[in-house]
Motif scaffolding. Structure first.
Motif, PDB file in Angstrom:
ATOM      1  N   GLY B 116      31.549  40.044  41.957  1.00  0.00           N
ATOM      2  CA  GLY B 116      32.967  39.955  41.606  1.00  0.00           C
ATOM      3  C   GLY B 116      33.513  38.545  41.706  1.00  0.00           C
ATOM      4  N   LEU B 151      32.711  41.647  30.204  1.00  0.00           N
ATOM      5  CA  LEU B 151      32.493  41.672  31.652  1.00  0.00           C
ATOM      6  C   LEU B 151      33.654  42.337  32.390  1.00  0.00           C
ATOM      7  CD1 LEU B 151      30.978  38.124  32.197  1.00  0.00           C
ATOM      8  CD2 LEU B 151      29.823  40.310  32.566  1.00  0.00           C
ATOM      9  N   ARG B 152      34.877  42.139  31.856  1.00  0.00           N
ATOM     10  CA  ARG B 152      36.030  42.726  32.528  1.00  0.00           C
ATOM     11  C   ARG B 152      35.883  44.250  32.621  1.00  0.00           C
ATOM     12  NH1 ARG B 152      39.309  38.467  30.284  1.00  0.00           N
ATOM     13  NH2 ARG B 152      39.736  39.638  28.377  1.00  0.00           N
ATOM     14  N   MET B 155      33.557  44.993  35.386  1.00  0.00           N
ATOM     15  CA  MET B 155      33.981  44.578  36.724  1.00  0.00           C
ATOM     16  C   MET B 155      35.238  45.300  37.197  1.00  0.00           C
ATOM     17  SD  MET B 155      33.482  40.510  36.279  1.00  0.00           S
ATOM     18  CE  MET B 155      34.070  40.056  37.897  1.00  0.00           C
ATOM     19  N   ALA B 156      35.790  46.201  36.357  1.00  0.00           N
ATOM     20  CA  ALA B 156      37.077  46.819  36.676  1.00  0.00           C
ATOM     21  C   ALA B 156      37.048  47.507  38.047  1.00  0.00           C
ATOM     22  CB  ALA B 156      37.454  47.802  35.582  1.00  0.00           C
ATOM     23  N   LEU B 158      35.882  46.606  40.662  1.00  0.00           N
ATOM     24  CA  LEU B 158      36.061  45.685  41.791  1.00  0.00           C
ATOM     25  C   LEU B 158      37.543  45.453  42.124  1.00  0.00           C
ATOM     26  CD1 LEU B 158      33.391  43.111  40.678  1.00  0.00           C
ATOM     27  CD2 LEU B 158      33.352  44.372  42.840  1.00  0.00           C
ATOM     28  N   LEU B 159      38.444  45.841  41.197  1.00  0.00           N
ATOM     29  CA  LEU B 159      39.869  45.578  41.422  1.00  0.00           C
ATOM     30  C   LEU B 159      40.464  46.616  42.363  1.00  0.00           C
ATOM     31  CD1 LEU B 159      41.406  44.703  37.930  1.00  0.00           C
ATOM     32  CD2 LEU B 159      40.765  43.155  39.765  1.00  0.00           C
ATOM     33  N   PRO B 160      41.499  46.213  43.120  1.00  0.00           N
ATOM     34  CA  PRO B 160      42.241  47.217  43.901  1.00  0.00           C
ATOM     35  C   PRO B 160      42.864  48.229  42.938  1.00  0.00           C
ATOM     36  CG  PRO B 160      42.914  44.977  44.485  1.00  0.00           C
ATOM     37  CD  PRO B 160      42.019  44.858  43.299  1.00  0.00           C
ATOM     38  N   TYR B 167      46.276  46.821  35.002  1.00  0.00           N
ATOM     39  CA  TYR B 167      45.444  46.168  33.978  1.00  0.00           C
ATOM     40  C   TYR B 167      45.137  47.135  32.836  1.00  0.00           C
ATOM     41  CZ  TYR B 167      41.275  44.514  31.656  1.00  0.00           C
ATOM     42  OH  TYR B 167      40.372  44.148  30.691  1.00  0.00           O
TER      43      TYR B 167
END
Lengths: 388, 385
Positions: B116, B151-152, B155-156, B158-160, B167
């Motif tokens: 991340g 990639l976003r 990697m989603a 990994l977000l709070p 987002y």
């Protein structure tokens, strides 16, 4: 006195009576070095004027304008109400581009609705347009991400974390040999030598051609006791010395303010510069000897020399041109010199990769030997006196 | 008055005779205008820089690095010529010139993304040719932004959760760039129109100055050695200008009319606008040539200086570098040499569709130059030919 000394002395006498030759051999190379060093100002395009059409009139749109204005490259100098008005301003070069902030920009950015920020840049002026484009692209792309970063901050997530998520992959660009993407580095040095090649070639054709055309060439040859090689060396030696001196002075004018980092590079550049002067003289002499009619050849050489600006490959890459032009470029000393000097400057002096350019640049010096007899026959026949 | 008309006709005839019998002048006119006009179009014919050779140093050996390489290779601007395992091989290719850029993908490229974190790769690009640098830089950024979008999604997780919600609820926001007046972003579309205008200036000044210098060498004057009064000098000067304006007016049909059509260069100007601009340009240039030609004592010496100035003209025209960023001294030079404001005006009408009103400042400059050089060309002295 030897034949060489007599011809050399005769030429010094000619030069002392002709102010034009002083101007061409000393004034022009130094002037061109000063031209190339000063013409781009700071070398960086700063505060390029652009405009904005703000259809939102919100705090967010004003913040966006402030962000653009904070860039050292751009300056928002005008607000337009209509695209036609903005286009007119771009056409008259009052601004070099404009940004359209859409209606409800603030609301849509906050709510997360789709937002598109169009921006326009002047591409008939390619170098300015490219600068405006890349700066606006970076600034506006970051601006479109701003609301999410703010949301992240509100949720106590660090800004860095949010940015890492939004742009996980990043690149660190390293422009080899010109880290500031400075116009001086890009154009000053190559174009100084392009100009040098032109003036050296024209001078050789002019001074040798004047002898042939005016009919004084036989007397010149007699001074060298009939030896054409001695006659040419004695005649051209003062010009070679003057051009070497002024081109080295030009080299100093260009590089001494910010010399190359690698020790010895400047010395090798000086050696290559001498090679360029000698090669240009030899090529001009070779072309003239093929057809020693000054009126024709000086016009032809002026055109061939000017092609150096394109065929040096500094602006438009030769690999992108038709292959015939790639080969044609090798007939000009400036192409070999450009490759050698770029190798010296950009790869810390590794000239091994361009050894054959070094060999070919040196090889130009032998060209006149192929046509020296032809030139002597032309002089003795008097066929080309007052030819054109 | 009748005498002046006779002198005008005499001067026109003399100019025609001198040009038609001078092989050197004919070479400059035909070679310069026709050959140069065609040659420069062919030189820049490819118009755009494509397939810049790039070497990739892939120490990551991952799906991510391979994806980046394939995206970059798909771009028309870049061509991956080799993927090598270590830096020294890449540096060798750069220094040999077999690649103009090197991408260095470090071995932790994918691991950092997996954790991340932001992952950075290095783009080293030669600036030996700026167009290559721009092509590579543009292609790398485009590929990277595409990959960032992919990639976003991965990697989603990994977000709070609240931020992920914010987002995912968002639609995309984007900045959309538009190139004005040169939609293909072509280099030929940008430079060749400029070169064509400069060819007119350079060859005409060469021929006019060569003719003046040649007459001085031979000792010929308009009226068999008699000193001319002011009216006669103006008549002779204008007759010469009319001759060159007509000759170059016809040549301009080829150079500025036909060639842009043949080679698909921008040609937005209508005939009236072109003529309105061409007349003061040709007049100012022919008068400049006559004033300049008075400095030389023989036919060939003007060439020593004129060709040299041709390279500098592009810089002071304001086309390659913004006029307002040039130092003041060079801005003055822009207003003194007819080619500089004319180049700018021709680009404005030809490439940008500007009207006569839009180029009023350049027209005013050209007419002022016409007056200035008429004065300088007719000053009384023995160098008047």
């Amino acid at each position: 006195m030897s034949g060489l000394g007599r011809v050399f002395g005769r030429e010094l006498g000619t030069i002392s009576r002709r102010p034009l030759l002083w101007i061409v051999t000393l004034g022009v190379p130094l002037f061109s070095a000063l031209l190339m060093v000063t013409i781009f100002g700071s070398g960086q395009m700063r505060k390029l004027p652009i405009g904005v059409i703000d259809n939102d009139f919100s705090a967010s749109s004003r913040a966006l304008v402030r962000t653009i204005n904070s860039s050292p490259t751009l300056s928002v100098v005008r607000h337009f109400t209509e695209p036609s008005e903005a286009l007119r301003a771009v056409r008259s070069r009052e601004v070099y581009g404009y940004v359209v902030i859409p209606h409800d920009f603030s609301r849509d950015m906050t709510s997360g609705s789709r937002v598109e920020i169009p921006y326009y840049y002047h591409y008939a002026l390619l170098s300015v347009g490219a600068q405006v484009e890349s700066t606006l692209r970076t600034l506006l792309t970051m601006a479109t991400l701003k609301p999410l970063i703010l949301t992240a901050q509100e949720m106590a997530t660090s800004e860095q974390r949010a940015e890492e998520f939004l742009t996980p992959l990043n690149t660190s660009p390293y422009p080899l040999g010109n880290p500031q993407l400075d116009y001086h580095t890009y154009l000053s040095e190559p174009f100084f030598f392009v100009m040098l090649q032109i003036v050296v070639m024209l001078t050789v054709v002019y001074v040798v051609g004047s002898e042939v055309e005016s009919g004084s060439a036989k007397e010149w040859l007699e001074k060298a006791r009939g030896n054409m090689l001695v006659a040419l060396v004695g005649k051209l030696l003062p010009y070679a010395a003057a051009f070497v001196a002024t081109s080295l002075a030009g080299l100093c004018i260009i590089y001494l303010p910010s010399p190359p980092s690698e020790q010895g590079t400047l010395l090798w550049l000086a050696v290559a510069t001498i090679g360029l002067v000698v090669a240009s003289m030899a090529l001009a002499l070779f072309i003239f000897s093929l057809f020693p009619a000054m009126g024709f050849v000086i016009s032809a050489v002026s055109m061939i020399g000017s092609l150096g600006a394109t065929l040096s490959g500094v602006t438009f890459p030769l690999a992108s041109m038709y292959s015939i032009f790639r080969y044609l470029a090798y007939a000009l000393p400036i192409r070999h010199f450009t490759l050698i000097s770029q190798q010296l400057l950009y790869t810390e002096g590794n000239v091994g990769a361009v050894w054959w350019n070094v060999a070919l640049l040196a090889g130009f010096a032998l060209l006149p030997l192929l046509t020296i007899r032809r030139l002597k026959r032309a002089i003795c026949s008097g066929k080309y006196e007052n030819y054109a | 008055m009748r005498n002046l008309l006779r002198l005008f006709a005499l001067s026109l005839r003399r100019e025609w005779r001198d040009i038609a019998t001078s092989k050197a002048s004919l070479l400059v006119i035909v070679g310069g205008v026709v050959m140069y006009g065609l040659l420069y179009n062919f030189l820049y014919r490819p118009n755009e820089v494509e397939e810049a050779p790039v070497v990739v140093v892939d120490e990551a050996h991952s799906h991510l690095s391979r994806r980046l390489v394939s995206l970059l290779n798909a771009s028309p601007k870049a061509d991956i010529v080799a993927v090598v395992a270590n830096r020294s091989e890449g540096v060798k290719m750069l220094s040999e010139g077999s690649a103009v850029a090197m991408l260095y993908l470090p071995n932790d490229l994918s691991q950092r993304i997996g954790r991340g974190e932001r992952s950075t790769f290095v783009t080293i690009a030669s600036t030996a040719s700026f167009l290559y640098y721009e092509a590579v830089a543009g292609a790398v950024v485009e590929s990277m932004l595409t990959l960032d979008g992919e990639l976003r999604r991965d990697m989603a997780w990994l977000l709070p959760a609240p931020l992920l919600l914010a987002y995912e609820g968002r639609e995309s926001a984007e900045a959309v760039g538009n190139a004005l007046f040169n939609p293909t972003k072509g280099y030929a579309d940008y430079l060749v129109p400029v070169v064509l205008v400069l060819i007119v200036f350079q060859t005409m000044v060469m021929v006019v100055a060569m003719t003046s210098g040649g007459r001085r060498a031979k000792g010929t004057t308009p009226l068999r050695g008699r000193r001319l009064h002011w009216g006669a000098r103006v008549t002779v000067t204008l007759a010469r200008s009319v001759f060159y304006c007509v000759t170059y007016g016809l040549l301009s049909l080829f150079l500025l009319g036909l060639l842009p059509h043949l080679f698909d260069l921008p040609h937005l100007a209508d005939a009236q606008t072109m003529i309105t601009l061409l007349v003061p340009y040709l007049l100012a240039t022919s008068l400049f040539g006559q004033a300049f030609g008075r400095l030389f004592a023989d036919r060939d010496s003007p060439l020593l200086l004129i060709t040299f100035f041709s390279v500098g003209l592009i810089f002071i025209s304001g086309i390659s570098y913004p006029l307002e960023l040039l130092p003041e001294g060079w801005q003055v030079a822009h207003y003194l040499l007819p080619a500089a404001p004319a180049t700018l005006a021709f680009v404005e009408v030809g490439s940008m569709g500007a009207s006569i009103a839009d180029i009023a400042p350049q027209l005013a400059t050209l007419w002022s130059q016409t007056a200035l050089y008429l004065l300088l060309a007719t000053l009384p002295s023995r160098s008047f030919r």
